[in-house]
Design a protein around this motif. Sequence first.
Motif, PDB file in Angstrom:
ATOM      1  N   ILE A 203     -43.617  18.264  -5.710  1.00 18.84           N
ATOM      2  CA  ILE A 203     -42.768  17.899  -7.081  1.00 18.84           C
ATOM      3  C   ILE A 203     -41.263  17.804  -6.816  1.00 18.84           C
ATOM      4  O   ILE A 203     -40.689  16.818  -7.051  1.00 18.84           O
ATOM      5  N   GLY A 204     -40.756  19.009  -6.529  1.00 19.63           N
ATOM      6  CA  GLY A 204     -39.419  19.179  -6.436  1.00 19.63           C
ATOM      7  C   GLY A 204     -38.743  18.019  -5.219  1.00 19.63           C
ATOM      8  O   GLY A 204     -37.712  17.472  -5.561  1.00 19.63           O
ATOM      9  N   ALA A 205     -39.600  17.961  -3.984  1.00 20.57           N
ATOM     10  CA  ALA A 205     -38.882  17.185  -3.086  1.00 20.57           C
ATOM     11  C   ALA A 205     -39.116  15.704  -3.569  1.00 20.57           C
ATOM     12  O   ALA A 205     -38.146  14.665  -3.389  1.00 20.57           O
ATOM     13  N   ALA A 206     -39.824  15.218  -4.470  1.00 19.51           N
ATOM     14  CA  ALA A 206     -40.008  13.931  -4.918  1.00 19.51           C
ATOM     15  C   ALA A 206     -38.917  13.529  -5.904  1.00 19.51           C
ATOM     16  O   ALA A 206     -38.467  12.537  -5.888  1.00 19.51           O
ATOM     17  N   VAL A 207     -38.568  14.379  -6.742  1.00 24.33           N
ATOM     18  CA  VAL A 207     -37.531  14.488  -7.812  1.00 24.33           C
ATOM     19  C   VAL A 207     -36.008  14.343  -7.279  1.00 24.33           C
ATOM     20  O   VAL A 207     -35.371  13.486  -7.561  1.00 24.33           O
ATOM     21  N   THR A 208     -36.131  15.183  -6.103  1.00 25.27           N
ATOM     22  CA  THR A 208     -34.827  14.983  -5.211  1.00 25.27           C
ATOM     23  C   THR A 208     -34.693  13.729  -4.421  1.00 25.27           C
ATOM     24  O   THR A 208     -33.544  13.113  -4.582  1.00 25.27           O
ATOM     25  N   GLU A 209     -35.558  13.226  -4.111  1.00 20.95           N
ATOM     26  CA  GLU A 209     -35.916  11.764  -3.396  1.00 20.95           C
ATOM     27  C   GLU A 209     -35.416  10.856  -4.569  1.00 20.95           C
ATOM     28  O   GLU A 209     -34.759   9.799  -4.196  1.00 20.95           O
ATOM     29  N   ALA A 210     -35.899  10.916  -5.819  1.00 17.58           N
ATOM     30  CA  ALA A 210     -35.283  10.144  -6.666  1.00 17.58           C
ATOM     31  C   ALA A 210     -34.063  10.058  -7.288  1.00 17.58           C
ATOM     32  O   ALA A 210     -33.366   9.557  -7.909  1.00 17.58           O
ATOM     33  N   GLY A 211     -33.371  11.589  -6.866  1.00 17.02           N
ATOM     34  CA  GLY A 211     -31.918  11.501  -7.192  1.00 17.02           C
ATOM     35  C   GLY A 211     -31.672  12.603  -8.257  1.00 17.02           C
ATOM     36  O   GLY A 211     -30.625  12.686  -8.761  1.00 17.02           O
ATOM     37  N   ASP A 212     -32.474  13.146  -8.558  1.00 17.58           N
ATOM     38  CA  ASP A 212     -32.518  14.140  -9.882  1.00 17.58           C
ATOM     39  C   ASP A 212     -32.894  15.705  -9.139  1.00 17.58           C
ATOM     40  O   ASP A 212     -33.155  15.822  -8.143  1.00 17.58           O
ATOM     41  N   GLU A 213     -32.930  16.527 -10.305  1.00 19.34           N
ATOM     42  CA  GLU A 213     -33.157  18.140 -10.004  1.00 19.34           C
ATOM     43  C   GLU A 213     -34.189  18.605 -10.735  1.00 19.34           C
ATOM     44  O   GLU A 213     -34.311  18.630 -11.880  1.00 19.34           O
ATOM     45  N   LEU A 214     -35.135  19.219  -9.900  1.00 23.46           N
ATOM     46  CA  LEU A 214     -36.129  19.983 -10.644  1.00 23.46           C
ATOM     47  C   LEU A 214     -35.599  21.198 -11.173  1.00 23.46           C
ATOM     48  O   LEU A 214     -34.985  22.189 -10.116  1.00 23.46           O
ATOM     49  N   VAL A 215     -35.825  21.450 -12.663  1.00 21.38           N
ATOM     50  CA  VAL A 215     -35.083  22.605 -12.884  1.00 21.38           C
ATOM     51  C   VAL A 215     -36.229  23.749 -13.214  1.00 21.38           C
ATOM     52  O   VAL A 215     -36.150  24.979 -12.891  1.00 21.38           O
ATOM     53  N   GLY A 216     -37.402  23.518 -13.594  1.00 20.14           N
ATOM     54  CA  GLY A 216     -38.661  24.260 -13.571  1.00 20.14           C
ATOM     55  C   GLY A 216     -39.860  23.745 -14.267  1.00 20.14           C
ATOM     56  O   GLY A 216     -39.918  22.380 -13.972  1.00 20.14           O
ATOM     57  N   ARG A 217     -40.739  24.678 -14.319  1.00 26.54           N
ATOM     58  CA  ARG A 217     -42.334  24.109 -14.652  1.00 26.54           C
ATOM     59  C   ARG A 217     -42.808  25.021 -15.745  1.00 26.54           C
ATOM     60  O   ARG A 217     -42.629  26.120 -15.744  1.00 26.54           O
ATOM     61  N   ALA A 218     -43.494  24.563 -16.579  1.00 25.71           N
ATOM     62  CA  ALA A 218     -44.602  25.290 -17.545  1.00 25.71           C
ATOM     63  C   ALA A 218     -45.431  25.571 -16.645  1.00 25.71           C
ATOM     64  O   ALA A 218     -45.955  24.879 -15.910  1.00 25.71           O
ATOM     65  N   ALA A 219     -46.667  26.450 -17.378  1.00 26.30           N
ATOM     66  CA  ALA A 219     -47.758  26.731 -16.442  1.00 26.30           C
ATOM     67  C   ALA A 219     -48.848  25.628 -16.529  1.00 26.30           C
ATOM     68  O   ALA A 219     -48.814  24.844 -17.893  1.00 26.30           O
ATOM     69  N   PRO A 220     -49.382  25.373 -15.622  1.00 29.45           N
ATOM     70  CA  PRO A 220     -50.367  23.873 -15.456  1.00 29.45           C
ATOM     71  C   PRO A 220     -51.587  24.476 -16.397  1.00 29.45           C
ATOM     72  O   PRO A 220     -51.912  25.390 -16.738  1.00 29.45           O
ATOM     73  N   VAL A 221     -52.031  23.241 -16.865  1.00 29.36           N
ATOM     74  CA  VAL A 221     -53.191  23.416 -17.969  1.00 29.36           C
ATOM     75  C   VAL A 221     -54.347  22.480 -17.063  1.00 29.36           C
ATOM     76  O   VAL A 221     -54.411  21.476 -16.797  1.00 29.36           O
TER      77      VAL A 221
END
Length: 91
Positions: A55-73
């Motif tokens: 997910i982080g790599a995809a967000v970076t590729e889009a030009g943005d920055e992954l900050v964090g994540r909530a627990a998955p459901v």
Amino acid sequence: MTVATYQVKGMTCGHCASAVTEEVSAIAGVSAVEVDVASGAVTVTSQAPVDDALIGAAVTEAGDELVGRAAPVELLPMAGGCCGGGACACG
């Protein structure tokens, strides 16, 4: 099914949201991506949990920055179909 919400920094417009949606949607197993530019939230629905690094790599590729994540459901299918009153993954 699994739903995880990520916080993304740098999304400021519809173009940013489209780029993040496109890149994250390309990850194997991802079935839906919802982006809220105002809050920076990106909600990812997938068949199984997705590695945060992907997910982080995809967000970076889009030009943005992954900050964090909530627990998955994890959403489990209900016997007999949806009850209409809660979260389920039958449809």
